[in-house]
Design an enzyme around this catalytic site. Structure first.
Site, PDB file in Angstrom:
ATOM      1  N   HIS A   5      38.535  42.514  34.823  1.00 30.37           N
ATOM      2  CA  HIS A   5      39.165  43.659  34.150  1.00 30.37           C
ATOM      3  C   HIS A   5      40.561  43.824  34.739  1.00 30.37           C
ATOM      4  CE1 HIS A   5      35.714  45.352  31.860  1.00 30.37           C
ATOM      5  NE2 HIS A   5      35.077  44.546  32.681  1.00 30.37           N
ATOM      6  N   HIS A  42      38.942  43.860  27.461  1.00 27.47           N
ATOM      7  CA  HIS A  42      39.788  43.929  28.656  1.00 27.47           C
ATOM      8  C   HIS A  42      40.608  42.656  28.825  1.00 27.47           C
ATOM      9  CE1 HIS A  42      36.611  41.348  30.351  1.00 27.47           C
ATOM     10  NE2 HIS A  42      35.827  42.075  29.582  1.00 27.47           N
ATOM     11  N   ASP A  89      24.941  38.984  28.654  1.00 30.08           N
ATOM     12  CA  ASP A  89      26.385  38.885  28.879  1.00 30.08           C
ATOM     13  C   ASP A  89      26.634  37.869  29.989  1.00 30.08           C
ATOM     14  OD1 ASP A  89      29.139  39.341  29.289  1.00 30.08           O
ATOM     15  OD2 ASP A  89      28.936  41.465  28.740  1.00 30.08           O
ATOM     16  N   ASP A 128      34.174  35.031  29.361  1.00 28.53           N
ATOM     17  CA  ASP A 128      33.243  36.167  29.333  1.00 28.53           C
ATOM     18  C   ASP A 128      32.722  36.262  27.899  1.00 28.53           C
ATOM     19  OD1 ASP A 128      32.065  38.689  29.515  1.00 28.53           O
ATOM     20  OD2 ASP A 128      33.913  39.736  30.081  1.00 28.53           O
ATOM     21  N   GLU A 162      35.025  42.858  22.950  1.00 30.65           N
ATOM     22  CA  GLU A 162      33.593  43.151  22.922  1.00 30.65           C
ATOM     23  C   GLU A 162      33.247  44.483  22.281  1.00 30.65           C
ATOM     24  OE1 GLU A 162      31.893  43.491  26.912  1.00 30.65           O
ATOM     25  OE2 GLU A 162      33.886  43.409  27.755  1.00 30.65           O
ATOM     26  N   GLU A 193      30.516  39.475  22.129  1.00 32.13           N
ATOM     27  CA  GLU A 193      31.754  39.279  22.894  1.00 32.13           C
ATOM     28  C   GLU A 193      32.190  37.817  22.917  1.00 32.13           C
ATOM     29  OE1 GLU A 193      31.564  40.183  27.129  1.00 32.13           O
ATOM     30  OE2 GLU A 193      33.754  40.367  27.225  1.00 32.13           O
TER      31      GLU A 193
HETATM   32 MN    MN Z   1      30.961  40.368  29.104  1.00 33.15          MN
HETATM   33 MN    MN Z   2      33.833  41.594  29.026  1.00 32.05          MN
END
Ligand code: MN
Ligand code: MN
Length: 300
Positions: free
Chosen positions: A166, A158, A87, A98, A191, A286
């Site tokens: 977030h 998020h 990630d 992200d 995600e 994601e």
């Molecule tokens: Mn992530």
């Molecule tokens: Mn994330």
């Protein structure tokens, strides 16, 4: 409301870097590889390409769903037949991308990994202004269940805002009772996390924490703790960091007690490692997406 052009360009730059790093690391990870090498490769590539890590690279193996990053001098390696979630967070001037991918060394889980990718692809198809978060969750859950797997119900996508990963609003991958709807100009990390049908489909916190962030100013007894905290605030602001990025302090005898005081005072908080409750293997995919007038654009 649409995103101002200048901000959008920075999101797009961060997104492009994150996508390139994701592609490169997918080719690089092997069984037996030290996890710290993966983390440092991802973070190094991010910097080489002109971005900064928005959080430490997460390398979460098998039943670990998220939030593992190597501590300094980590000796752990990728086990044989592992299912590895990488990630990646990149920011350009606080504008965050992200993205995550799962690298699978066990053919038994190929289909589960593909399911996470397909759930993400389906999300991209349906995301648009006005879509209810309830409907979104149901659709993703259905996609995953139809293929014989289970979504992880307490890990969510998020809302992303500048310097905030977030940003309050969650995007669950299961049916939920949110009354909220998506709006044009919002940016989300989307995600789906997928596990096997006989898993709990939930994650628990482990005691271990390897990822931290500044929470609030506190009066600190130890002057060295103050010094470390001001470094954290200056360099990472509200974004997560790892002790690997504090090595210039680590040689001091005072480092351990100073860092403990940052945690016990709650000036700094840790993110616990997430593990699937039944210790079943988890896959993740994601992207960061922008909600546009007629749908969404993938930024990563
Ligand atoms: Mn992530
Ligand atoms: Mn994330």
């Amino acid at each position: 409301m649409s995103v101002p052009e200048e901000d959008l360009q920075k999101y797009q730059r961060a997104g492009k870097i994150a996508r390139e790093v994701r592609t490169e690391i997918k080719r690089t990870v092997t069984e037996g590889m030290p996890i710290i090498d993966i983390c440092e490769k991802v973070e190094g590539l991010t910097r080489e390409k002109g971005g900064k890590p928005a959080f430490p690279c997460n390398v979460s193996v098998n039943e670990i769903a998220a939030h593992y990053t190597s501590p300094p001098n980590d000796k752990q390696t990728i086990p044989e037949k592992a299912v590895v979630k990488v990630d990646i967070g990149v920011h350009v001037d606080g504008y965050i991308a992200d993205t995550a991918t799962t690298i699978c060394f066990n053919p038994e889980y190929d289909d589960m990994v593909n399911t996470a990718e397909e759930a993400l692809a389906h999300a991209v198809e349906i995301l648009r202004p006005g879509l209810s978060i309830t409907r979104f969750g149901s659709e993703i859950q259905k996609t995953i269940k139809t293929r014989g797997y289970k979504p992880v119900s307490n890990l969510t996508g998020h809302l992303i805002r500048r310097y905030i990963i977030h940003a309050g609003k969650s995007l669950p991958n299961v049916f939920n009772l949110s009354t909220s709807r998506l709006k044009e100009g919002e940016i989300y990390g989307v995600e789906p996390f997928v596990t096997v049908a006989n898993a709990a489909g939930r994650v628990d916190n482990l005691k271990e924490e390897y990822i931290f962030r500044f929470q609030k100013n506190k009066s600190l007894k130890n002057p060295y703790a103050k010094q470390i905290l001001s470094y954290i605030k200056k360099n990472f602001l509200t974004l997560p960091f790892t002790e690997r990025w504090l090595t210039k302090f680590a040689s001091s005898n005072n480092y351990k007690s100073a860092f403990s005081e940052l945690l016990s005072s709650k000036a700094v908080i840790g993110y616990p490692v997430f593990v699937e409750e039944q210790r079943k293997t988890v896959a993740q995919a994601e992207y960061t997406i922008l909600i546009e007038k007629d749908g969404c654009a993938v930024l990563t």
